[in-house]
Design a protein around this motif. Structure first.
Motif, mmCIF file in Angstrom:
data_model
loop_
_atom_site.group_PDB
_atom_site.id
_atom_site.type_symbol
_atom_site.label_atom_id
_atom_site.label_comp_id
_atom_site.label_asym_id
_atom_site.label_seq_id
_atom_site.Cartn_x
_atom_site.Cartn_y
_atom_site.Cartn_z
ATOM 1 N N MET A 36 66.746 12.820 35.039
ATOM 2 C CA MET A 36 65.298 12.290 35.291
ATOM 3 C C MET A 36 64.413 13.617 35.107
ATOM 4 S SD MET A 36 63.819 11.006 38.793
ATOM 5 C CE MET A 36 65.078 9.725 39.031
ATOM 6 N N SER A 37 63.350 13.504 34.415
ATOM 7 C CA SER A 37 62.421 14.652 34.180
ATOM 8 C C SER A 37 61.699 14.707 35.132
ATOM 9 C CB SER A 37 61.679 13.947 32.850
ATOM 10 O OG SER A 37 60.582 14.793 32.567
ATOM 11 N N VAL A 38 61.207 15.934 35.418
ATOM 12 C CA VAL A 38 60.317 16.364 36.320
ATOM 13 C C VAL A 38 58.995 15.626 36.415
ATOM 14 C CG1 VAL A 38 59.131 18.068 35.072
ATOM 15 C CG2 VAL A 38 59.640 18.368 37.692
ATOM 16 N N ASN A 39 58.665 15.053 35.311
ATOM 17 C CA ASN A 39 57.418 14.333 35.049
ATOM 18 C C ASN A 39 57.385 12.787 35.422
ATOM 19 O OD1 ASN A 39 56.165 16.492 33.900
ATOM 20 N ND2 ASN A 39 56.926 16.132 31.838
ATOM 21 N N ASN A 40 58.711 12.474 36.044
ATOM 22 C CA ASN A 40 58.700 11.111 36.544
ATOM 23 C C ASN A 40 59.068 11.127 38.061
ATOM 24 O OD1 ASN A 40 58.606 10.210 33.704
ATOM 25 N ND2 ASN A 40 60.905 10.252 33.417
ATOM 26 N N PRO A 41 57.937 10.947 38.867
ATOM 27 C CA PRO A 41 58.179 11.107 40.110
ATOM 28 C C PRO A 41 59.131 9.728 40.639
ATOM 29 C CG PRO A 41 55.831 10.534 39.532
ATOM 30 C CD PRO A 41 56.502 10.689 38.306
ATOM 31 N N HIS A 42 59.810 10.322 41.597
ATOM 32 C CA HIS A 42 60.717 9.274 42.140
ATOM 33 C C HIS A 42 60.628 9.104 43.515
ATOM 34 C CE1 HIS A 42 64.428 6.537 42.224
ATOM 35 N NE2 HIS A 42 64.897 7.303 43.078
ATOM 36 N N ILE A 43 59.850 8.048 44.244
ATOM 37 C CA ILE A 43 59.664 8.028 45.726
ATOM 38 C C ILE A 43 61.330 7.136 45.891
ATOM 39 C CG2 ILE A 43 58.566 6.918 47.423
ATOM 40 C CD1 ILE A 43 57.030 8.853 45.973
ATOM 41 N N PHE A 44 61.768 7.658 47.005
ATOM 42 C CA PHE A 44 63.252 7.202 47.091
ATOM 43 C C PHE A 44 63.705 6.680 48.467
ATOM 44 C CE2 PHE A 44 62.983 11.640 48.231
ATOM 45 C CZ PHE A 44 63.848 11.849 49.221
ATOM 46 N N TYR B 152 71.919 12.522 46.238
ATOM 47 C CA TYR B 152 71.393 12.796 44.913
ATOM 48 C C TYR B 152 72.074 13.990 44.315
ATOM 49 C CZ TYR B 152 67.855 9.338 45.306
ATOM 50 O OH TYR B 152 67.167 8.080 45.587
ATOM 51 N N PHE B 153 72.631 13.822 43.154
ATOM 52 C CA PHE B 153 72.972 15.093 42.338
ATOM 53 C C PHE B 153 72.051 15.885 41.585
ATOM 54 C CE2 PHE B 153 75.010 16.952 38.249
ATOM 55 C CZ PHE B 153 75.589 17.984 38.799
ATOM 56 N N ILE B 154 71.849 17.279 41.806
ATOM 57 C CA ILE B 154 70.738 17.847 41.534
ATOM 58 C C ILE B 154 70.976 19.240 40.631
ATOM 59 C CG2 ILE B 154 68.731 19.063 41.911
ATOM 60 C CD1 ILE B 154 68.438 17.125 44.342
ATOM 61 N N THR B 155 70.426 19.539 39.607
ATOM 62 C CA THR B 155 70.795 20.696 39.009
ATOM 63 C C THR B 155 69.564 21.369 38.283
ATOM 64 O OG1 THR B 155 72.837 19.940 38.014
ATOM 65 C CG2 THR B 155 72.045 21.785 36.822
ATOM 66 N N PHE B 156 69.376 22.583 38.632
ATOM 67 C CA PHE B 156 68.552 23.184 37.998
ATOM 68 C C PHE B 156 68.806 24.810 37.279
ATOM 69 C CE2 PHE B 156 67.874 23.706 42.493
ATOM 70 C CZ PHE B 156 67.768 25.098 42.708
ATOM 71 N N ILE C 73 61.315 13.148 45.234
ATOM 72 C CA ILE C 73 62.232 14.101 44.900
ATOM 73 C C ILE C 73 61.881 15.324 44.239
ATOM 74 C CG2 ILE C 73 64.540 14.537 43.979
ATOM 75 C CD1 ILE C 73 65.651 12.043 45.001
ATOM 76 N N ASN C 74 61.028 14.962 43.008
ATOM 77 C CA ASN C 74 60.310 16.062 41.990
ATOM 78 C C ASN C 74 59.664 17.018 43.181
ATOM 79 O OD1 ASN C 74 60.508 12.987 40.832
ATOM 80 N ND2 ASN C 74 61.113 14.539 39.235
ATOM 81 N N THR C 75 58.924 16.512 43.751
ATOM 82 C CA THR C 75 57.997 17.214 44.736
ATOM 83 C C THR C 75 58.936 18.006 45.467
ATOM 84 O OG1 THR C 75 56.253 15.676 44.663
ATOM 85 C CG2 THR C 75 56.196 17.198 46.341
ATOM 86 N N LYS D 158 57.491 32.367 34.224
ATOM 87 C CA LYS D 158 58.506 30.950 34.093
ATOM 88 C C LYS D 158 59.734 31.320 34.555
ATOM 89 C CE LYS D 158 59.907 27.664 30.855
ATOM 90 N NZ LYS D 158 59.566 26.360 31.560
ATOM 91 N N VAL D 159 60.334 31.104 35.682
ATOM 92 C CA VAL D 159 61.337 31.662 36.501
ATOM 93 C C VAL D 159 62.516 30.555 36.348
ATOM 94 C CG1 VAL D 159 62.524 32.262 38.437
ATOM 95 C CG2 VAL D 159 60.295 32.972 38.416
ATOM 96 N N PHE D 160 62.222 29.168 36.263
ATOM 97 C CA PHE D 160 63.214 28.063 35.898
ATOM 98 C C PHE D 160 62.522 27.273 34.711
ATOM 99 C CE2 PHE D 160 63.415 28.920 40.562
ATOM 100 C CZ PHE D 160 64.855 29.298 40.853
ATOM 101 N N GLU D 161 63.614 26.681 34.256
ATOM 102 C CA GLU D 161 63.392 25.642 33.099
ATOM 103 C C GLU D 161 62.452 24.724 33.695
ATOM 104 O OE1 GLU D 161 64.015 25.795 29.861
ATOM 105 O OE2 GLU D 161 64.872 27.849 30.339
ATOM 106 N N GLY D 162 61.608 23.903 33.295
ATOM 107 C CA GLY D 162 60.791 22.872 33.882
ATOM 108 C C GLY D 162 61.498 21.789 34.130
ATOM 109 N N LYS D 163 62.522 21.384 33.504
ATOM 110 C CA LYS D 163 63.165 20.124 34.006
ATOM 111 C C LYS D 163 64.512 20.519 34.814
ATOM 112 C CE LYS D 163 61.684 17.274 30.027
ATOM 113 N NZ LYS D 163 62.002 16.422 28.915
ATOM 114 N N GLN D 164 64.498 19.412 35.772
ATOM 115 C CA GLN D 164 66.172 19.469 36.530
ATOM 116 C C GLN D 164 66.730 18.186 36.149
ATOM 117 O OE1 GLN D 164 62.864 20.600 38.643
ATOM 118 N NE2 GLN D 164 62.609 18.440 38.994
ATOM 119 N N ASP D 165 67.632 18.163 36.426
ATOM 120 C CA ASP D 165 68.525 16.944 36.406
ATOM 121 C C ASP D 165 68.734 16.330 37.815
ATOM 122 O OD1 ASP D 165 69.417 16.962 33.606
ATOM 123 O OD2 ASP D 165 71.046 18.006 34.194
ATOM 124 N N ILE D 166 68.157 15.107 38.167
ATOM 125 C CA ILE D 166 68.306 14.293 39.659
ATOM 126 C C ILE D 166 68.951 12.864 39.171
ATOM 127 C CG2 ILE D 166 66.824 13.524 41.281
ATOM 128 C CD1 ILE D 166 64.556 15.351 40.319
#
Length: 192
Positions: free
Chosen positions: A1-9, A14-18, A73-75, A120-128
Motif C-alpha cells: 500500500m502506498s503512503v498516498n493511499n490513506p487507510h482508516i482501519f 499489519y506487516f509494515i516495512t520501511f 495507518i499511513n499517518t 530525505k531520511v526514509f524512502e517515501g513509500k512503505q509496505d503496509i
C-alpha cells in the motif's frame, strides 16, 4: 500500500516495512536502533502492540497489532518515521557525518524542499499489509526473523542471536532488546 493511499482501519495485525533513503545503513552506521524502540513505546502508549520485529542496518520490518483508530495507518507510520528522521539527522550532525548528511540533503525533491524538508531520511513509500489469516501472520513473522541470517545479510548464523529482533522470544521464550507481545495472545484477545 502506498503512503498516498490513506487507510482508516479496524483492529488487525499489519506487516509494515520501511527503508532508509538510498538503502544507507543508517541504523547500524550511527547506532540509532533506540529511536525505533522509542517509536514502539509511543505505539504501545496508544494501545497498539508490537508483535514481532527486526531492525536491519537500513530497514525495519514489524508486525503491529493495531486497535481501531480514527487516524490512518499511513499517518501513524509517517509520524513515527518523522520522529525517527529528526533523531537520525540530529545524531548525524553530532557525529559530524557530513557525507551522509549531504546524501540525505541531495535526496530531497524540489517540491519537498519548497515545503521545508531538509533531508530525505526514509524512502517515501512503505509496505503496509493487513494480515488476513493466521497463516499469513506466521509467514510474515518467519520472514522477519530470517532476515538477519539470509544470504544477502549473513549478520548471524542463528536468528535468535540477532539482538534487534523478536526471534529469540518466539524461538527460546527470551525477550530481546524490546519486549513484544506474543501473536497468539494478541489474537486471542483482539481478533474476533
Amino acid at each position: 500500500m502506498s503512503v498516498n493511499n490513506p487507510h482508516i482501519f479496524d483492529t488487525g495485525i499489519y506487516f509494515i516495512t520501511f527503508t532508509a533513503s538510498k538503502w544507507i545503513p543508517l541504523f547500524s552506521e550511527i547506532g540509532c536502533y533506540d529511536l525505533v524502540y522509542k517509536w514502539f513505546d509511543v505505539l504501545k502508549s496508544k494501545g497498539h502492540s508490537i508483535l514481532g520485529y527486526v531492525i536491519m542496518p537500513n530497514h525495519v520490518h514489524v508486525l503491529i497489532g493495531f486497535l481501531k483508530n480514527e487516524q490512518s495507518i499511513n499517518t501513524i507510520i509517517g509520524s513515527g518515521k518523522r520522529f525517527m528522521a529528526y533523531g537520525i539527522v540530529s545524531r548525524l550532525k553530532e557525529q559530524a557525518q557530513t557525507s551522509i548528511l549531504k546524501i540525505l540533503e541531495d535526496g530531497v525533491s524540489a517540491y519537498d524542499r519548497k515545503k521545508g524538508q531538509l533531508h530525505k531520511v526514509f524512502e517515501g513509500k512503505q509496505d503496509i499489509l493487513l494480515c488476513h489469516s493466521y497463516k499469513f501472520v506466521t509467514q510474515k513473522l518467519n520472514y522477519i526473523h530470517s532476515n538477519p541470517s539470509s544470504k544477502k545479510w549473513a549478520l548471524v548464523a542463528n536468528v535468535s542471536d540477532y539482538m534487534h529482533s523478536s526471534a529469540g522470544y518466539y524461538l527460546l521464550q527470551r525477550q530481546g532488546k524490546y519486549e513484544v507481545e506474543h501473536v497468539n495472545k494478541w489474537i486471542a484477545e483482539n481478533w474476533k
